[in-house]
Design an enzyme around this catalytic site. Sequence first.
Site, PDB file in Angstrom:
ATOM      1  N   HIS A  68      -1.657  -1.265   6.635  1.00  0.00           N
ATOM      2  CA  HIS A  68      -2.523  -2.304   7.178  1.00  0.00           C
ATOM      3  C   HIS A  68      -3.524  -2.696   7.303  1.00  0.00           C
ATOM      4  O   HIS A  68      -4.361  -3.463   7.991  1.00  0.00           O
ATOM      5  CB  HIS A  68      -3.479  -0.992   8.870  1.00  0.00           C
ATOM      6  CG  HIS A  68      -4.582  -0.393   8.426  1.00  0.00           C
ATOM      7  ND1 HIS A  68      -4.972   1.217   7.357  1.00  0.00           N
ATOM      8  CD2 HIS A  68      -5.963  -0.377   8.285  1.00  0.00           C
ATOM      9  CE1 HIS A  68      -5.723   1.344   7.156  1.00  0.00           C
ATOM     10  NE2 HIS A  68      -6.491   0.452   7.279  1.00  0.00           N
ATOM     11  N   ASP A 105       1.396   4.390   5.083  1.00  0.00           N
ATOM     12  CA  ASP A 105      -0.490   3.380   5.246  1.00  0.00           C
ATOM     13  C   ASP A 105      -0.617   2.633   3.724  1.00  0.00           C
ATOM     14  O   ASP A 105      -1.767   2.764   3.493  1.00  0.00           O
ATOM     15  CB  ASP A 105      -0.729   4.292   6.017  1.00  0.00           C
ATOM     16  CG  ASP A 105      -2.163   2.916   6.664  1.00  0.00           C
ATOM     17  OD1 ASP A 105      -2.125   1.808   6.342  1.00  0.00           O
ATOM     18  OD2 ASP A 105      -3.010   3.501   7.096  1.00  0.00           O
ATOM     19  N   SER A 115     -10.826   1.011   3.654  1.00  0.00           N
ATOM     20  CA  SER A 115      -9.713   1.532   3.566  1.00  0.00           C
ATOM     21  C   SER A 115      -9.129   1.020   2.604  1.00  0.00           C
ATOM     22  O   SER A 115      -9.343  -0.532   2.197  1.00  0.00           O
ATOM     23  CB  SER A 115      -8.932   0.792   5.338  1.00  0.00           C
ATOM     24  OG  SER A 115      -9.445   1.348   5.991  1.00  0.00           O
TER      25      SER A 115
END
Length: 586
Positions: free
Chosen positions: A167, A198, A276
């Site tokens: 993402h 992911d 992230s």
Amino acid sequence: MPEPRKRGRKPKPKTQTETESESETIMPGTTKNGTVASHSLPATTTTNDSRSTSPARRGRGRPKKMRKHADNSSNDNHNSANNTNSNVGHVASPERSRHGEGNDITILPPRWESVAVKAVPSMDAVVKVFCVHTEPNFSLPWQRKRQYSSSSSGFIVGGRRVLTNAHSVEHHTQVKVKKRGSDTKYLAIVLSIGTECDIALLTVKDDEFWEGVSPVEFGDLPALQDAVTVVGYPIGGDTISVTSGVVSRMEILSYVHGSTELLGLQIDAAINSGNSGGPAFNDKGKCVGIAFQSLKNDDVENIGYVIPTPVIIHFIQDYEKNGAYTGFPILGVEWQKMENPDLRISMGMRPGQKGVRIRRIEPTAPESHVLKPSDIILSFDGIDIANDGTVPFRHGERIGFSYLVSQKYTGDSAVVKVLRNSEVHEFNIKLSTHKRLIPAHINGRPPSYYIIAGFVFTAVTAPYLRSEYGKDYEFDAPVKLLDKLLHAMAQSVDEQIVVVSQVLVADINIGYEEIVNTQVLALNGKPVQNLKSLADMVESSEDEFLKFDLEYQQIVVLKTKTAKEATSDILATHCIPSAMSGDLKT
């Protein structure tokens, strides 16, 4: 014993003769010569090596309190004061040195190379990822949204590659990375994106980027209460950030971005926006996971999630084996727990048998040819499945048997033992990825659309529903579309849900303006399989009318010749370059 000092002014200093005739007494803050000790010495520490060359006056009142320093003795008489000011035990403490005559003190700049820094060696392999995103406009599929920028974290692994979250680089138009302590951003190339897990894999062509950096090494799956350190570049600053915690839970988690369920770690270290893609290190400095999501709720605190090494290794090996990401396979069945004893007896299970009952099978899955509803799955690849659908994981732990399936690769085979009509059967099943009727992602492709007489037709996807109804689309979207999203199964590989997205108002479509997100079931009596089949049927139609059968028994009727002639004017009015997307033209 020295006489107790009386209140009032300090008596005048005695002469040298008077001093020598008495027993030596050193007052606090003075030397044996009666002078005030250098300010570089602690007030409570006496040194026998320090000497003062000139008398110093002392002011009235109490002696001034001096800041305590670490005691540092030295045999060098001339440098004892400097030794007391040593920055041993202090971080970035300025040096002090005597210059010229007297006790003048000059502050020198700190020597940063002498500062002892405690850091994980692998922290130098953590990079900051800068991405410019240009998302498709699913509501107006012939154009894209305004571009925006984001920053996240990543880390260098073997083979001149960088790992980050999927993402973090979704719908990317440009990706750049910057090393720790560097002021240069390097252009990066996205090699592969794993939507379900992911994870994304990047590389940098510039050789300078790889100089002086050692790749991160992966560690084993941590145990509960093992310490973890999350490193990255979250919001709140520009430099690297380190947070620590412990592994608090390990189970099959729902991956928000991938809309799938895989093994995940729950930790209590803070994971914020920007973390992230950053690594989670164990106490040996080895990577045990990738930070990727956190739970934000008023009832919880410090719940972060990490992608564990088995999932990371699976992604990397899948890319190396196939040259591209092929995904995580699934068994393609919906199952029911067999914890009720009456249910087990009715299904013909013996007292020692355990397993789960198959409710439905994906028609597009390879196992649909061998497995049947109401089969009892007893084991997967020789590992027995409990009545609650779990299998042994580690000492004292159990995990859902889907973990065993996710460890396989697309195209691999597995031996499944089932109980059917009180008889045990074994089947060798080839595993494949999941074919959703409403896809969770479009894998970077632009959305498909087709326009005729102002009617905009498109295929329903999860991003389309999110664009139309917001992030809470699972509650706000029409019930029939939600039912297909959550429960419907594709009957063929190319099946799609085609809807009238909107109606671009024109004279030809008067009375149809309020039709929005309504499914198209058939055209002139022929079922609509997907968007391409609908476009082909309209373009090749020689009937006088185009009759669209919609859900809720609605119909739309247009004159074929008039509808095709009006389309070009409608496209020009709304500045639409083409009546159909590029994938429908081939």
